[in-house]
Scaffold this motif. Structure first.
Motif, PDB file in Angstrom:
ATOM      1  N   ARG A 133       0.771  -1.340  -0.314  1.00 55.42           N
ATOM      2  CA  ARG A 133       0.293   0.272  -0.207  1.00 55.42           C
ATOM      3  C   ARG A 133       1.272   1.848   0.364  1.00 55.42           C
ATOM      4  O   ARG A 133       1.774   1.458   0.426  1.00 55.42           O
ATOM      5  N   TYR A 135       1.422   5.163   0.306  1.00 55.87           N
ATOM      6  CA  TYR A 135       0.125   6.033   1.370  1.00 55.87           C
ATOM      7  C   TYR A 135       0.883   7.844   0.972  1.00 55.87           C
ATOM      8  O   TYR A 135       2.217   7.872   1.367  1.00 55.87           O
ATOM      9  N   THR A 430      -0.611  15.134   8.533  1.00 54.13           N
ATOM     10  CA  THR A 430      -1.718  13.789   8.028  1.00 54.13           C
ATOM     11  C   THR A 430      -2.315  14.137   9.532  1.00 54.13           C
ATOM     12  O   THR A 430      -2.819  13.255   9.764  1.00 54.13           O
ATOM     13  N   ASP A 486      -4.461   4.968   6.515  1.00 49.70           N
ATOM     14  CA  ASP A 486      -5.173   4.520   5.250  1.00 49.70           C
ATOM     15  C   ASP A 486      -5.661   3.414   5.319  1.00 49.70           C
ATOM     16  O   ASP A 486      -6.852   3.528   4.567  1.00 49.70           O
TER      17      ASP A 486
END
Length: 491
Positions: A133, A135, A430, A486
């Motif tokens: 994954r 991000y 974030t 995420d």
């Protein structure tokens, strides 16, 4: 990298008729474990008799490494747990003390990461869905920071016609290690139960380090003797009397010990604001860790505590209202940690300046040893990946760079400093929405924000990110937070 273990049984088989293991099966398993242990002990004894103790240590270490590799391949989350729970205890042991060339925690990390990657590959070959994954909000600035702290410093040497030495190659490894920890934690810690368990594997070893630091400053003989044997080696090792002045504990450095203790204390307080962990558990942890803050005897730790507590009081008004109830605990912590605290205060103003004595030596090191290396070229592209200089004096062997801003400029120049500031800005932006989450994920996000903010403040004084344990815990919190954000974004 997260595997799911399932047991398949055939209809009408004995396993399907009896869901639990039989007593005979338990006995057979126990006998196998005992037999294996006995055979391994005999083999180690024979090797020691034939080739000496080094061969026996090598056999035991190799066997343990294989077991860790296999366990990490079968259960990737074990790799994270094993590294975090042992980190504060073994990270301060110098290279070549137990393992050649590397610190024990670095060797452990290499083994468990290799096992987790091997397990992921075998699951991919089996047909399981293994999808990395990405991000970009964090991963892109993190990649830039990694390149600026590893590849770019080596490239800047070649641009000036110099070849990197072995020490300069080795100096690029700490930042690469932190990124490896980030991805290990991010892909193995995937739910709230694992996050809560990870929190305990961070704060309880941190409390052990704090307790050791307290006993060290109280001159408890068994503790000081043990620390002097395993954790007081290498360059500029302290004398037995100096060893008890400040709480270096098992990290071998008061500043690293203070960082680990204050990070754990902030994590405990953020958990307390959400009702996570038991009430008695939080009280014990807060008392021990709070005492360790004073016992570390480090001004940077006390600055971090002031910044962290101010941010916690601002973020959590309910903790601010409860502060009076816990004032006696703070007083107890101050009394127990008083020897190191008062010892550090005694040096202020001794030479007619309102700063600690050690800061005068730091200023001289920066002025005469490091600043002469800077010009417009080296400020732009860096001086060397290795920040440690050989000392000309007999009373010390090496000199350490004690300035966070100059640390980044020395290694990678303006590009590395800019990459760190960019990463910091992205992290703080974030994490902001995640700090409102009520669970263990929210506690880690809140802790990350506070820890990263005091990291920026401390960087004006000292380099902290590369310290033993400090960067490991910060990047662990970053990985948990990014992984949680995420996962919630995708669902």
């Amino acid at each position: 990298m997260v595997g799911v273990t399932s047991t398949l049984t055939r209809p009408n088989s004995p396993a399907s008729e009896s869901p639990g293991p039989s007593a005979d099966g338990d006995d057979r398993g126990t006998r196998r474990i005992v037999a294996t242990a006995v055979m391994a002990t005999v083999a180690a004894a024979l090797l020691a008799a034939a080739f000496g103790p080094v061969a026996a240590y090598g056999f035991v270490g190799g066997t343990l490494a294989i077991l860790l590799l296999i366990t990490s391949a079968l259960y990737p989350i074990f790799a994270t747990y094993a590294y975090l729970v042992t980190l504060p205890i073994i990270a301060g042991i110098d290279r070549d003390t137990l393992l050649p060339l590397v610190r024990p925690n670095e060797g452990l990390l290499a083994v468990v990461v290799a096992g987790a990657v091997l397990g992921a590959y075998l699951r991919f070959v089996r047909g399981d869905e293994i999808r990395p994954r990405f991000y970009p909000l964090i991963d892109i600035p993190l990649a830039v920071f990694l390149l600026a702290s590893t590849v770019w410093p080596l490239a800047s040497l070649t641009l000036r016609g110099m070849l990197p030495t072995s020490d300069e190659w080795a100096a690029t490894l700490p930042m690469a290690k932190l990124v490896g920890i980030y991805f290990l934690v991010r892909y193995t810690v995937t739910n709230d139960q694992q996050i809560l368990r990870t929190i305990r594997f961070i704060v309880w070893p941190g409390a052990v380090v704090a307790l050791i630091a307290v006993l060290q400053t109280l001159r408890f003989p068994p503790v000081t003797a043990l620390l002097d044997t395993f954790w007081n080696a290498g360059s500029n090792a302290a004398s037995p009397d100096e060893l008890s002045e400040r709480g270096s504990a098992t990290l071998g450095s008061p500043i690293a010990t203070g960082d680990v203790v204050i990070i754990c204390l902030i994590l405990v307080l953020c958990c307390g604001a959400r009702g996570i962990l038991g009430r008695r558990e939080r009280l014990v942890l807060a008392l021990v860790l709070g005492t360790g803050v004073f016992a570390a005897g480090q001004f940077s730790t006390w600055i971090a505590a002031l910044v962290g507590f101010a941010l916690i009081a601002w973020r959590f008004p309910e903790l601010r209202r409860q502060a009076k109830r816990f004032a006696p605990l703070a007083l107890v912590a101050l009394v127990i940690g008083a020897p190191a605290f008062l010892g550090r205060l005694e040096g202020i103003g001794e030479y007619g300046t309102p700063v600690p004595e050690s800061w005068l030596g730091r200023y001289d090191n920066l002025r005469f040893m490091y600043l002469p290396h800077f010009d417009w070229v080296t400020t732009l592209i860096g001086v060397s990946p290795n920040t440690v200089l050989q000392a000309a004096e007999r009373w010390r062997e090496v000199i350490y760079l004690e300035s966070g801003v100059l640390y980044f400029l020395w290694i990678g120049g303006v590009p590395l400093l800019a990459a760190f500031l960019w990463l910091s800005l992205r992290v703080l932006r974030t994490v902001r929405p995640a700090i409102r989450h009520p669970g263990a994920f929210g506690a880690c996000a809140s802790s990350l924000e506070i820890v990263w903010l005091f990291l920026l403040v401390l960087t004006l004084i000292d380099p902290h990110l590369q310290l033993r344990g400090t960067g490991d815990l910060i990047f662990t919190l970053l990985a948990i937070t990014v992984g949680g954000i995420d996962a919630r974004r995708r669902t």
